[in-house]
Design a protein around this motif. Sequence first.
Motif, PDB file in Angstrom:
ATOM      1  N   GLY A  49       0.812  -1.210   0.000  1.00  0.00           N
ATOM      2  CA  GLY A  49       0.000   0.000   0.000  1.00  0.00           C
ATOM      3  C   GLY A  49       0.841   1.254   0.000  1.00  0.00           C
ATOM      4  O   GLY A  49       1.847   1.338   0.715  1.00  0.00           O
ATOM      5  N   GLN A  50       0.429   2.239  -0.794  1.00  0.00           N
ATOM      6  CA  GLN A  50       1.122   3.520  -0.876  1.00  0.00           C
ATOM      7  C   GLN A  50       0.098   4.652  -0.868  1.00  0.00           C
ATOM      8  O   GLN A  50      -0.925   4.567  -1.560  1.00  0.00           O
ATOM      9  N   VAL A  51       0.391   5.696  -0.090  1.00  0.00           N
ATOM     10  CA  VAL A  51      -0.496   6.849   0.021  1.00  0.00           C
ATOM     11  C   VAL A  51       0.262   8.097  -0.401  1.00  0.00           C
ATOM     12  O   VAL A  51       1.374   8.354   0.067  1.00  0.00           O
ATOM     13  N   ASP A  52      -0.340   8.883  -1.287  1.00  0.00           N
ATOM     14  CA  ASP A  52       0.209  10.159  -1.713  1.00  0.00           C
ATOM     15  C   ASP A  52      -0.924  11.172  -1.686  1.00  0.00           C
ATOM     16  O   ASP A  52      -1.720  11.265  -2.635  1.00  0.00           O
ATOM     17  N   GLY A  53      -1.046  11.899  -0.572  1.00  0.00           N
ATOM     18  CA  GLY A  53      -2.172  12.819  -0.410  1.00  0.00           C
ATOM     19  C   GLY A  53      -3.482  12.050  -0.351  1.00  0.00           C
ATOM     20  O   GLY A  53      -3.687  11.224   0.543  1.00  0.00           O
ATOM     21  N   LEU A  54      -4.358  12.267  -1.319  1.00  0.00           N
ATOM     22  CA  LEU A  54      -5.637  11.566  -1.378  1.00  0.00           C
ATOM     23  C   LEU A  54      -5.658  10.504  -2.479  1.00  0.00           C
ATOM     24  O   LEU A  54      -6.722  10.068  -2.919  1.00  0.00           O
ATOM     25  N   THR A  55      -4.467  10.079  -2.913  1.00  0.00           N
ATOM     26  CA  THR A  55      -4.342   8.974  -3.864  1.00  0.00           C
ATOM     27  C   THR A  55      -3.838   7.748  -3.115  1.00  0.00           C
ATOM     28  O   THR A  55      -2.817   7.806  -2.420  1.00  0.00           O
ATOM     29  N   PHE A  56      -4.571   6.642  -3.244  1.00  0.00           N
ATOM     30  CA  PHE A  56      -4.293   5.419  -2.492  1.00  0.00           C
ATOM     31  C   PHE A  56      -4.057   4.280  -3.484  1.00  0.00           C
ATOM     32  O   PHE A  56      -4.896   4.029  -4.344  1.00  0.00           O
ATOM     33  N   GLN A  57      -2.926   3.596  -3.335  1.00  0.00           N
ATOM     34  CA  GLN A  57      -2.557   2.551  -4.285  1.00  0.00           C
ATOM     35  C   GLN A  57      -2.204   1.244  -3.591  1.00  0.00           C
ATOM     36  O   GLN A  57      -1.570   1.243  -2.533  1.00  0.00           O
ATOM     37  N   LEU A  58      -2.635   0.153  -4.209  1.00  0.00           N
ATOM     38  CA  LEU A  58      -2.098  -1.176  -3.925  1.00  0.00           C
ATOM     39  C   LEU A  58      -1.328  -1.553  -5.189  1.00  0.00           C
ATOM     40  O   LEU A  58      -1.923  -1.683  -6.258  1.00  0.00           O
ATOM     41  N   THR A  59      -0.027  -1.706  -5.070  1.00  0.00           N
ATOM     42  CA  THR A  59       0.807  -1.867  -6.257  1.00  0.00           C
ATOM     43  C   THR A  59       1.058  -3.322  -6.623  1.00  0.00           C
ATOM     44  O   THR A  59       1.684  -3.586  -7.653  1.00  0.00           O
ATOM     45  N   CYS A  60       0.560  -4.271  -5.817  1.00  0.00           N
ATOM     46  CA  CYS A  60       0.816  -5.684  -6.076  1.00  0.00           C
ATOM     47  C   CYS A  60      -0.487  -6.446  -6.287  1.00  0.00           C
ATOM     48  O   CYS A  60      -1.572  -5.947  -6.006  1.00  0.00           O
ATOM     49  N   SER A  61      -0.370  -7.667  -6.767  1.00  0.00           N
ATOM     50  CA  SER A  61      -1.534  -8.532  -6.966  1.00  0.00           C
ATOM     51  C   SER A  61      -1.629  -9.608  -5.887  1.00  0.00           C
ATOM     52  O   SER A  61      -2.382 -10.572  -6.028  1.00  0.00           O
ATOM     53  N   THR A  62      -0.889  -9.419  -4.801  1.00  0.00           N
ATOM     54  CA  THR A  62      -0.861 -10.396  -3.709  1.00  0.00           C
ATOM     55  C   THR A  62      -2.252 -10.615  -3.137  1.00  0.00           C
ATOM     56  O   THR A  62      -2.941  -9.658  -2.778  1.00  0.00           O
ATOM     57  N   ALA A 178      -7.746   2.435   0.012  1.00  0.00           N
ATOM     58  CA  ALA A 178      -7.786   1.186  -0.760  1.00  0.00           C
ATOM     59  C   ALA A 178      -7.215   0.084   0.121  1.00  0.00           C
ATOM     60  O   ALA A 178      -6.091   0.199   0.610  1.00  0.00           O
ATOM     61  N   TYR A 179      -8.012  -0.960   0.336  1.00  0.00           N
ATOM     62  CA  TYR A 179      -7.657  -2.014   1.288  1.00  0.00           C
ATOM     63  C   TYR A 179      -8.104  -3.362   0.718  1.00  0.00           C
ATOM     64  O   TYR A 179      -9.259  -3.516   0.309  1.00  0.00           O
ATOM     65  N   ARG A 180      -7.184  -4.314   0.675  1.00  0.00           N
ATOM     66  CA  ARG A 180      -7.511  -5.631   0.150  1.00  0.00           C
ATOM     67  C   ARG A 180      -8.433  -6.362   1.123  1.00  0.00           C
ATOM     68  O   ARG A 180      -8.090  -6.571   2.279  1.00  0.00           O
ATOM     69  N   THR A 181      -9.639  -6.745   0.666  1.00  0.00           N
ATOM     70  CA  THR A 181     -10.499  -7.571   1.505  1.00  0.00           C
ATOM     71  C   THR A 181      -9.944  -8.989   1.554  1.00  0.00           C
ATOM     72  O   THR A 181      -9.026  -9.348   0.802  1.00  0.00           O
ATOM     73  N   SER A 182     -10.510  -9.817   2.405  1.00  0.00           N
ATOM     74  CA  SER A 182      -9.990 -11.184   2.580  1.00  0.00           C
ATOM     75  C   SER A 182     -10.095 -12.014   1.312  1.00  0.00           C
ATOM     76  O   SER A 182      -9.358 -12.988   1.142  1.00  0.00           O
ATOM     77  N   SER A 183     -10.988 -11.633   0.393  1.00  0.00           N
ATOM     78  CA  SER A 183     -11.143 -12.369  -0.865  1.00  0.00           C
ATOM     79  C   SER A 183     -10.688 -11.556  -2.075  1.00  0.00           C
ATOM     80  O   SER A 183     -10.986 -11.909  -3.213  1.00  0.00           O
ATOM     81  N   GLY A 184      -9.974 -10.444  -1.826  1.00  0.00           N
ATOM     82  CA  GLY A 184      -9.605  -9.545  -2.910  1.00  0.00           C
ATOM     83  C   GLY A 184      -8.116  -9.480  -3.169  1.00  0.00           C
ATOM     84  O   GLY A 184      -7.309 -10.123  -2.498  1.00  0.00           O
ATOM     85  N   ASN A 185      -7.762  -8.674  -4.160  1.00  0.00           N
ATOM     86  CA  ASN A 185      -6.362  -8.413  -4.494  1.00  0.00           C
ATOM     87  C   ASN A 185      -6.261  -7.181  -5.390  1.00  0.00           C
ATOM     88  O   ASN A 185      -7.219  -6.810  -6.060  1.00  0.00           O
ATOM     89  N   GLY A 186      -5.074  -6.569  -5.386  1.00  0.00           N
ATOM     90  CA  GLY A 186      -4.779  -5.462  -6.272  1.00  0.00           C
ATOM     91  C   GLY A 186      -4.237  -5.987  -7.584  1.00  0.00           C
ATOM     92  O   GLY A 186      -4.393  -7.169  -7.876  1.00  0.00           O
ATOM     93  N   PRO A 187      -3.646  -5.116  -8.369  1.00  0.00           N
ATOM     94  CA  PRO A 187      -3.394  -3.698  -8.114  1.00  0.00           C
ATOM     95  C   PRO A 187      -4.663  -2.837  -8.211  1.00  0.00           C
ATOM     96  O   PRO A 187      -5.624  -3.212  -8.868  1.00  0.00           O
ATOM     97  N   ALA A 188      -4.589  -1.693  -7.549  1.00  0.00           N
ATOM     98  CA  ALA A 188      -5.705  -0.746  -7.575  1.00  0.00           C
ATOM     99  C   ALA A 188      -5.186   0.643  -7.260  1.00  0.00           C
ATOM    100  O   ALA A 188      -4.263   0.798  -6.450  1.00  0.00           O
ATOM    101  N   THR A 189      -5.795   1.641  -7.884  1.00  0.00           N
ATOM    102  CA  THR A 189      -5.522   3.039  -7.554  1.00  0.00           C
ATOM    103  C   THR A 189      -6.859   3.740  -7.361  1.00  0.00           C
ATOM    104  O   THR A 189      -7.717   3.697  -8.241  1.00  0.00           O
ATOM    105  N   VAL A 190      -7.030   4.368  -6.198  1.00  0.00           N
ATOM    106  CA  VAL A 190      -8.266   5.069  -5.852  1.00  0.00           C
ATOM    107  C   VAL A 190      -7.924   6.493  -5.438  1.00  0.00           C
ATOM    108  O   VAL A 190      -7.040   6.703  -4.598  1.00  0.00           O
TER     109      VAL A 190
END
Length: 200
Positions: A49-62, A178-190
Amino acid sequence: MLTRIRALTMTGAVCASLLAATPTAFAEVEPGGWTSVSPTYTVQERGCGQVDGLTFQLTCSTAGGDQRAERRYATYTGGTRQFEGYFRISSLSGTRISLKQTFNESAAGPYFMLAAERGGRLYAVHGGDTLSNAGTVGATVRVNTVHQVGTSHRTYINGSLKHTYASPGGSFYDKFGAYRTSSGNGPATVVWSNVHFWRK
């Protein structure tokens, strides 16, 4: 004179159409008796997870572990609290990413989680209810939650009531990002914007 009147009429029409096209920001739902508040927050970055101001990213598909990029706001107890924010999913290669949480600190666990699936479905993680299909990549979505502690928690999408959930008493706090749920995965940018809080 006639030319001037026509010009003024056209200018007025253009201004009116621009106002009509502008979304209403900072507009609490269930109006009446609200006081604006500015709770403090901390930034949470875990896993990829990475936060830049109000941009939230999950950069992996874990698909395991704690993958989160969030703001965690101050705890509240009692009364009625309202959150408002606008989110835009700018990319989502994964699925089932939590966007907004109301966390039950007394029970040490999430109480309400609004999440998005790839394709645009917005749903309540606990119970699985579909709230909307407005969460497509690139769309801006307004979210309001109204939490009357000890009574109910209501969620509005784009100004319409979509979900009502019984609420216990206790201590709670708001989170979004942006938060991976127990059944979810990234990548994602919100990207979030126009975030406001009220109480009464």
